[in-house]
Design a protein around this motif. Structure first.
Motif, PDB file in Angstrom:
ATOM      1  N   TRP A  63       0.863  -1.172   0.000  1.00 26.44           N
ATOM      2  CA  TRP A  63       0.000   0.000   0.000  1.00 26.44           C
ATOM      3  C   TRP A  63       0.900   1.222   0.000  1.00 26.44           C
ATOM      4  O   TRP A  63       1.629   1.475   0.958  1.00 26.44           O
ATOM      5  N   ASN A  64       0.877   1.973  -1.097  1.00 26.16           N
ATOM      6  CA  ASN A  64       1.695   3.163  -1.259  1.00 26.16           C
ATOM      7  C   ASN A  64       0.872   4.389  -0.850  1.00 26.16           C
ATOM      8  O   ASN A  64      -0.030   4.811  -1.563  1.00 26.16           O
ATOM      9  N   CYS A  65       1.217   4.946   0.318  1.00 24.73           N
ATOM     10  CA  CYS A  65       0.504   6.108   0.852  1.00 24.73           C
ATOM     11  C   CYS A  65       1.462   7.289   1.012  1.00 24.73           C
ATOM     12  O   CYS A  65       1.250   8.162   1.858  1.00 24.73           O
ATOM     13  N   ARG A  66       2.508   7.321   0.217  1.00 24.17           N
ATOM     14  CA  ARG A  66       3.545   8.351   0.321  1.00 24.17           C
ATOM     15  C   ARG A  66       3.008   9.734  -0.030  1.00 24.17           C
ATOM     16  O   ARG A  66       2.213   9.898  -0.962  1.00 24.17           O
ATOM     17  N   ASN A  67       3.490  10.710   0.755  1.00 23.64           N
ATOM     18  CA  ASN A  67       3.260  12.129   0.449  1.00 23.64           C
ATOM     19  C   ASN A  67       1.786  12.519   0.408  1.00 23.64           C
ATOM     20  O   ASN A  67       1.419  13.490  -0.257  1.00 23.64           O
ATOM     21  N   LEU A  68       0.938  11.789   1.115  1.00 19.90           N
ATOM     22  CA  LEU A  68      -0.490  12.110   1.131  1.00 19.90           C
ATOM     23  C   LEU A  68      -0.884  12.962   2.332  1.00 19.90           C
ATOM     24  O   LEU A  68      -2.043  13.369   2.438  1.00 19.90           O
ATOM     25  N   LEU A  69       0.071  13.212   3.252  1.00 17.04           N
ATOM     26  CA  LEU A  69      -0.192  14.042   4.436  1.00 17.04           C
ATOM     27  C   LEU A  69      -1.410  13.545   5.206  1.00 17.04           C
ATOM     28  O   LEU A  69      -2.227  14.333   5.697  1.00 17.04           O
ATOM     29  N   LEU A  70      -1.530  12.236   5.309  1.00 18.87           N
ATOM     30  CA  LEU A  70      -2.698  11.630   5.953  1.00 18.87           C
ATOM     31  C   LEU A  70      -2.760  11.993   7.430  1.00 18.87           C
ATOM     32  O   LEU A  70      -1.758  11.907   8.141  1.00 18.87           O
ATOM     33  N   PRO A  71      -3.942  12.355   7.945  1.00 18.66           N
ATOM     34  CA  PRO A  71      -4.076  12.704   9.359  1.00 18.66           C
ATOM     35  C   PRO A  71      -4.199  11.493  10.272  1.00 18.66           C
ATOM     36  O   PRO A  71      -4.091  11.622  11.492  1.00 18.66           O
ATOM     37  N   GLU A  72      -4.477  10.333   9.689  1.00 21.05           N
ATOM     38  CA  GLU A  72      -4.599   9.102  10.473  1.00 21.05           C
ATOM     39  C   GLU A  72      -4.248   7.915   9.590  1.00 21.05           C
ATOM     40  O   GLU A  72      -4.183   8.025   8.360  1.00 21.05           O
ATOM     41  N   VAL A  73      -4.003   6.785  10.229  1.00 18.60           N
ATOM     42  CA  VAL A  73      -3.679   5.572   9.492  1.00 18.60           C
ATOM     43  C   VAL A  73      -4.877   5.169   8.635  1.00 18.60           C
ATOM     44  O   VAL A  73      -5.997   5.080   9.140  1.00 18.60           O
ATOM     45  N   PRO A  74      -4.687   4.916   7.334  1.00 21.82           N
ATOM     46  CA  PRO A  74      -5.810   4.627   6.417  1.00 21.82           C
ATOM     47  C   PRO A  74      -6.286   3.184   6.539  1.00 21.82           C
ATOM     48  O   PRO A  74      -6.122   2.370   5.626  1.00 21.82           O
ATOM     49  N   THR A  75      -6.926   2.874   7.641  1.00 22.14           N
ATOM     50  CA  THR A  75      -7.343   1.499   7.920  1.00 22.14           C
ATOM     51  C   THR A  75      -8.352   0.970   6.910  1.00 22.14           C
ATOM     52  O   THR A  75      -8.490  -0.245   6.754  1.00 22.14           O
ATOM     53  N   SER A  76      -9.069   1.858   6.220  1.00 16.16           N
ATOM     54  CA  SER A  76     -10.062   1.410   5.241  1.00 16.16           C
ATOM     55  C   SER A  76      -9.433   0.677   4.072  1.00 16.16           C
ATOM     56  O   SER A  76     -10.124  -0.058   3.348  1.00 16.16           O
ATOM     57  N   CYS A  77      -8.140   0.853   3.864  1.00 22.41           N
ATOM     58  CA  CYS A  77      -7.470   0.178   2.745  1.00 22.41           C
ATOM     59  C   CYS A  77      -7.224  -1.298   3.031  1.00 22.41           C
ATOM     60  O   CYS A  77      -7.195  -2.114   2.105  1.00 22.41           O
TER      61      CYS A  77
ATOM     62  N   ILE B   2       0.108  12.094  10.756  1.00 20.77           N
ATOM     63  CA  ILE B   2      -0.395  11.204  11.814  1.00 20.77           C
ATOM     64  C   ILE B   2       0.321  11.539  13.121  1.00 20.77           C
ATOM     65  O   ILE B   2       1.542  11.578  13.173  1.00 20.77           O
ATOM     66  N   THR B   3      -0.430  11.762  14.192  1.00 23.16           N
ATOM     67  CA  THR B   3       0.162  12.036  15.496  1.00 23.16           C
ATOM     68  C   THR B   3       0.149  10.815  16.403  1.00 23.16           C
ATOM     69  O   THR B   3       1.008  10.694  17.286  1.00 23.16           O
ATOM     70  N   THR B   4      -0.798   9.901  16.167  1.00 23.84           N
ATOM     71  CA  THR B   4      -0.941   8.731  17.044  1.00 23.84           C
ATOM     72  C   THR B   4      -1.210   7.487  16.218  1.00 23.84           C
ATOM     73  O   THR B   4      -2.078   7.490  15.347  1.00 23.84           O
ATOM     74  N   ILE B   5      -0.455   6.439  16.478  1.00 24.02           N
ATOM     75  CA  ILE B   5      -0.773   5.118  15.938  1.00 24.02           C
ATOM     76  C   ILE B   5      -1.587   4.409  17.011  1.00 24.02           C
ATOM     77  O   ILE B   5      -1.107   4.186  18.126  1.00 24.02           O
ATOM     78  N   ARG B   6      -2.825   4.093  16.672  1.00 24.09           N
ATOM     79  CA  ARG B   6      -3.776   3.588  17.666  1.00 24.09           C
ATOM     80  C   ARG B   6      -3.893   2.066  17.622  1.00 24.09           C
ATOM     81  O   ARG B   6      -3.592   1.430  16.613  1.00 24.09           O
ATOM     82  N   ALA B   7      -4.350   1.516  18.735  1.00 19.44           N
ATOM     83  CA  ALA B   7      -4.605   0.081  18.799  1.00 19.44           C
ATOM     84  C   ALA B   7      -5.592  -0.297  17.703  1.00 19.44           C
ATOM     85  O   ALA B   7      -6.630   0.342  17.539  1.00 19.44           O
ATOM     86  N   GLY B   8      -5.248  -1.318  16.934  1.00 19.36           N
ATOM     87  CA  GLY B   8      -6.111  -1.770  15.847  1.00 19.36           C
ATOM     88  C   GLY B   8      -5.792  -1.162  14.506  1.00 19.36           C
ATOM     89  O   GLY B   8      -6.356  -1.581  13.497  1.00 19.36           O
ATOM     90  N   ASP B   9      -4.896  -0.184  14.458  1.00 21.88           N
ATOM     91  CA  ASP B   9      -4.619   0.504  13.193  1.00 21.88           C
ATOM     92  C   ASP B   9      -4.037  -0.414  12.123  1.00 21.88           C
ATOM     93  O   ASP B   9      -4.170  -0.129  10.920  1.00 21.88           O
ATOM     94  N   PHE B  10      -3.378  -1.486  12.527  1.00 24.83           N
ATOM     95  CA  PHE B  10      -2.786  -2.382  11.528  1.00 24.83           C
ATOM     96  C   PHE B  10      -3.296  -3.816  11.674  1.00 24.83           C
ATOM     97  O   PHE B  10      -2.656  -4.756  11.191  1.00 24.83           O
ATOM     98  N   ASP B  11      -4.433  -3.957  12.306  1.00 25.61           N
ATOM     99  CA  ASP B  11      -5.019  -5.291  12.460  1.00 25.61           C
ATOM    100  C   ASP B  11      -5.315  -5.904  11.093  1.00 25.61           C
ATOM    101  O   ASP B  11      -5.775  -5.217  10.174  1.00 25.61           O
TER     102      ASP B  11
END
Length: 319
Positions: free
Chosen positions: A71-85, A102-111
């Motif tokens: 999953w290439n998410c480079r340079n998208l300035l994402l505010p949170e982990v794109p879990t929908s992908c 992204i300021t916080t990597i949350r529990a479940g973000d990479f489940d």
């Protein structure tokens, strides 16, 4: 011809068979276009729900073998982990979040990313890695959490036993809790360049290290037992700290073929003739940050020579 049984007004609104067929065909065409667009969105990740793009894996990182995907998410300035992908393709071996907000990597973000080998979150605003956010990535080998605002080594890394590359460069870490590194017995690269570390612990349990980068921190001394028995040559970068004196015993575990990047002003102290002989027999490359070679003989001193004991740390000859 069939007669319309409705009133004249109603009959005038009643479509002919040809017109009705045309409308049906148009409706079918619209449905097909919508379905096709949805399929493209799933395959490429290019829809509103998933801002990232599915791409061939980077062969330069773990999981980059031919046929693997990222999953290439480079340079998208994402505010949170794109879990929908992740549900669109949970079998990816790499996730690249370079340059994010992204300021916080949350529990479940990479489940669900059970096959992930490489995770890059370099360059962003990362402050917190929550408990439970990474420990499910038991196959992860490469983790770059660099260029953020972390003030400590995240405890989650201790749950990643397959990790070979851990980068925490350009953060605000001041202290290293060695217990978080103890489980990482497969670690080969450990990168802490440009933090604010004042004291670095012994990592002699990391026998597979091939690069330890402590460049540009606030270190005033290195422990005598910094390194253990190493299985391969290792790069040790210690330049641009507050180091003025280093014990020969700290460096001697480095095998022949290793490299030391330091400042020309650093003095290396051998306790006795035996340590001096070992130092001078080493086949290392010693150089500064400008790639200028330094004379190991000129840097090395004997503890029989006079020295001024420092007031804020123990001199290598007194360790």
């Amino acid at each position: 011809m069939a007669m319309c049984s409705l009133s004249p007004l109603q009959c005038s609104l009643c479509p002919s068979p040809a017109l009705a067929a045309e409308k049906i065909m148009r409706h079918i065409l619209v449905v097909l276009v919508v379905v096709w667009a949805g399929v493209v969105g799933v395959v490429t990740g290019d829809d509103r729900a998933c801002p990232c793009t599915l791409a061939p894996a980077d062969p330069g990182n773990p999981g980059g073998e031919l046929g693997n995907q990222m999953w290439n998410c480079r340079n998208l300035l994402l505010p949170e982990v794109p879990t929908s992908c992740w549900a669109l393709n949970p079998n990816v071996t790499q996730v690249d979040l370079f340059n994010h907000h992204i300021t916080t990597i949350r529990a479940g973000d990479f489940d669900g990313l059970w096959n992930l080998r490489s995770l890059d979150t370099y360059k962003g605003f990362l402050e917190t890695v929550e408990e439970g956010s990474l420990r499910g990535l038991t196959n992860l080998q490469y983790l770059d959490l660099g260029f953020g605002y972390l003030t400590e080594v995240p405890g989650e890394v201790s749950y990643l036993p397959q990790l070979e590359f851990l980068a925490l460069e350009y953060n605000q870490i001041t202290h290293i809790e060695v217990s978080k590194l103890l489980p990482l017995v497969n670690l080969q690269w450990l990168i802490f360049v440009r933090n604010q570390i004042e004291e670095f612990p012994s990592v002699q349990f990391l026998s597979r290290l091939t690069w330890l980068d402590l460049e540009a921190n606030n270190l005033r001394y290195l422990p005598l037992n910094l390194l253990g028995t190493l299985t391969a040559p290792c790069q040790l970068w210690i330049n641009d700290n507050f180091l003025s004196d280093v014990a020969a015993g700290t460096l001697l575990p480095l095998p022949d073929g290793s490299e030391i990047r330091t400042n020309a002003s650093v003095a290396i102290w051998a306790r006795d003739e035996d340590e001096m002989a070992q130092m001078l027999a080493k086949e290392w490359r010693v150089y500064d940050k400008n790639q200028q070679d330094l004379d190991l003989l000129a840097l090395t001193h004997s503890c029989d020579e006079p020295y001024d004991p420092p007031t804020d740390f123990i001199h290598p000859c007194d360790m």
